[in-house]
Scaffold this motif. Structure first.
Motif, PDB file in Angstrom:
ATOM      1  N   PHE A  59      -3.144  -1.058   4.842  1.00  0.00           N
ATOM      2  CA  PHE A  59      -4.603  -0.798   4.738  1.00  0.00           C
ATOM      3  C   PHE A  59      -5.705  -0.340   6.043  1.00  0.00           C
ATOM      4  CE2 PHE A  59      -3.714  -4.843   2.408  1.00  0.00           C
ATOM      5  CZ  PHE A  59      -4.136  -3.994   0.204  1.00  0.00           C
ATOM      6  N   GLU A 109      -1.222  -5.816  -3.934  1.00  0.00           N
ATOM      7  CA  GLU A 109       0.189  -5.603  -3.708  1.00  0.00           C
ATOM      8  C   GLU A 109       0.797  -5.710  -4.894  1.00  0.00           C
ATOM      9  OE1 GLU A 109       1.066  -3.407   0.364  1.00  0.00           O
ATOM     10  OE2 GLU A 109       0.133  -4.862   1.045  1.00  0.00           O
ATOM     11  N   LEU A 117      -2.832  -1.342  -6.936  1.00  0.00           N
ATOM     12  CA  LEU A 117      -3.198  -0.082  -5.985  1.00  0.00           C
ATOM     13  C   LEU A 117      -2.269   1.361  -6.037  1.00  0.00           C
ATOM     14  CD1 LEU A 117      -3.875  -2.365  -2.577  1.00  0.00           C
ATOM     15  CD2 LEU A 117      -6.060  -1.327  -4.750  1.00  0.00           C
ATOM     16  N   TYR A 157      -5.977   1.820   0.504  1.00  0.00           N
ATOM     17  CA  TYR A 157      -4.779   1.588   0.453  1.00  0.00           C
ATOM     18  C   TYR A 157      -3.752   2.981   1.006  1.00  0.00           C
ATOM     19  CZ  TYR A 157      -0.821  -0.558  -1.565  1.00  0.00           C
ATOM     20  OH  TYR A 157       0.907  -0.670  -1.656  1.00  0.00           O
TER      21      TYR A 157
END
Length: 328
Positions: free
Chosen positions: A182, A281, A286, A309
């Protein structure tokens, strides 16, 4: 030298290698604490079913979490540790607790900063401290760990009507990234340290609204591209009523608010947000380029953490898919 520092401050910083260590899961219906018993129906209505309990000291929980984080990176590149807690181990100072953590994580020679003062919002100041150290000092990386447990009193917290759990979470903050992580876009904190224990619900609601709105405005001025658009608002593991209020104040619909483990683990203080990032995750929810807004709060401070992300070294080189993210 001054120009060099300015250049570092413009460099991107990433959060990665997120891990956690949690207490044992128990049903809240099994608690004999009279305060919990009196509020059991309210807790169930707000989605709480379980809590996490650990007999280990917070530095031991933190040490286990950090060991998991460090197992996926080069630990010799950790140039600083930021240790956040609201509940240090019994009969020790915050400094002694931090040093015990360094021993537990086999980081005995790494410079340590212990942060606090924002309760369950401590993650925000920990990330800000780590980011600033990495950028200003040119560090290869810093370790952030947040850890708390209930050592006395009730597990029921009237502010937000939540059940408190024991656990720790950790991550690495650094200027380079390989694989998923991130990008830390910005951190904004608002504080209003004026509410006493006898404040009315209406007064508390006004202060919360003002604090969150101020944090949102600050973020708009500091985050690249402004404070949006964001795919999701990630909150702590609060009850349904509190999450609905936070969603509205931050400009989100409740369906766009992510706190998937309320029923399973309760509220793990400031570890909640990193645990939720790990869950996103793990569940493959994502896509490269998704922006998330994290809300870290305490009764008198409100912080927003903006992240994006990123999957480094993407082999296909495609533009991120911007279709809506659906959480089920």
């Amino acid at each position: 030298m001054e120009q060099e520092i300015r250049e570092h401050l413009r460099d991107p910083v990433y959060i990665y290698a997120v891990a956690h260590a949690l207490g044992e899961r128990e049903p809240i219906s099994g608690l004999t604490d009279p305060v919990v018993v009196d509020h059991l129906d309210l807790l169930h209505e707000n989605g709480f079913q379980h809590y996490l309990a650990s007999s280990r000291n917070v530095h031991e929980l933190a040490g286990e979490s950090a060991t998991r984080t460090l197992s996926s990176v080069d630990a010799t590149q950790i140039g600083a540790v930021v240790y956040a807690t609201n509940s240090p181990s019994e009969n020790v100072t915050h400094s002694q607790d931090g040093w015990a953590f360094l021993r537990a994580a086999s980081l005995r020679g790494v410079p340590l900063t212990v942060v606090g003062g924002n309760g369950c919002g401590n993650l925000a100041i920990a990330l800000r401290t780590a980011r600033n150290a990495v950028q200003a000092e040119g560090l290869s990386s810093a370790l952030v760990v947040t850890t708390d447990r209930v050592t006395s009193g009730s597990r029921f917290e009237d502010s937000g009507s939540i059940i408190l759990s024991d656990g720790a979470a950790s991550c690495v903050v650094g200027p380079t990234l390989r694989g998923p992580g991130f990008r830390l876009l910005g951190v904004s904190t608002a504080v209003k340290a004026e509410l006493g224990g006898s404040a009315s619900l209406m007064a508390m609601a006004r202060v919360i609204r003002t604090g969150i709105h101020r944090a949102v405005e600050n973020l708009r001025r500091t985050v690249p591209g402004g404070a949006g658009p964001f795919r999701l608002l990630v909150t702590g593991n609060y009850g349904l009523t509190t999450r609905r209020m936070f969603s509205t104040l931050c400009g989100f619909d409740l369906s766009e608010t992510y706190a998937p483990l309320v029923a399973d683990i309760g509220h793990c203080f400031s570890a909640d947000l990193l645990i939720s990032l790990a869950e996103l995750e793990k569940e493959s929810l994502l896509r490269h380029g998704d922006r998330l807004l994290l809300l870290a709060t305490s009764p008198q401070s409100w912080s927003l953490i903006a992240v994006e992300y990123v999957v480094a070294d993407r082999p296909d080189g495609r533009t991120p898919d911007e279709s809506p993210l659906v959480i089920t």
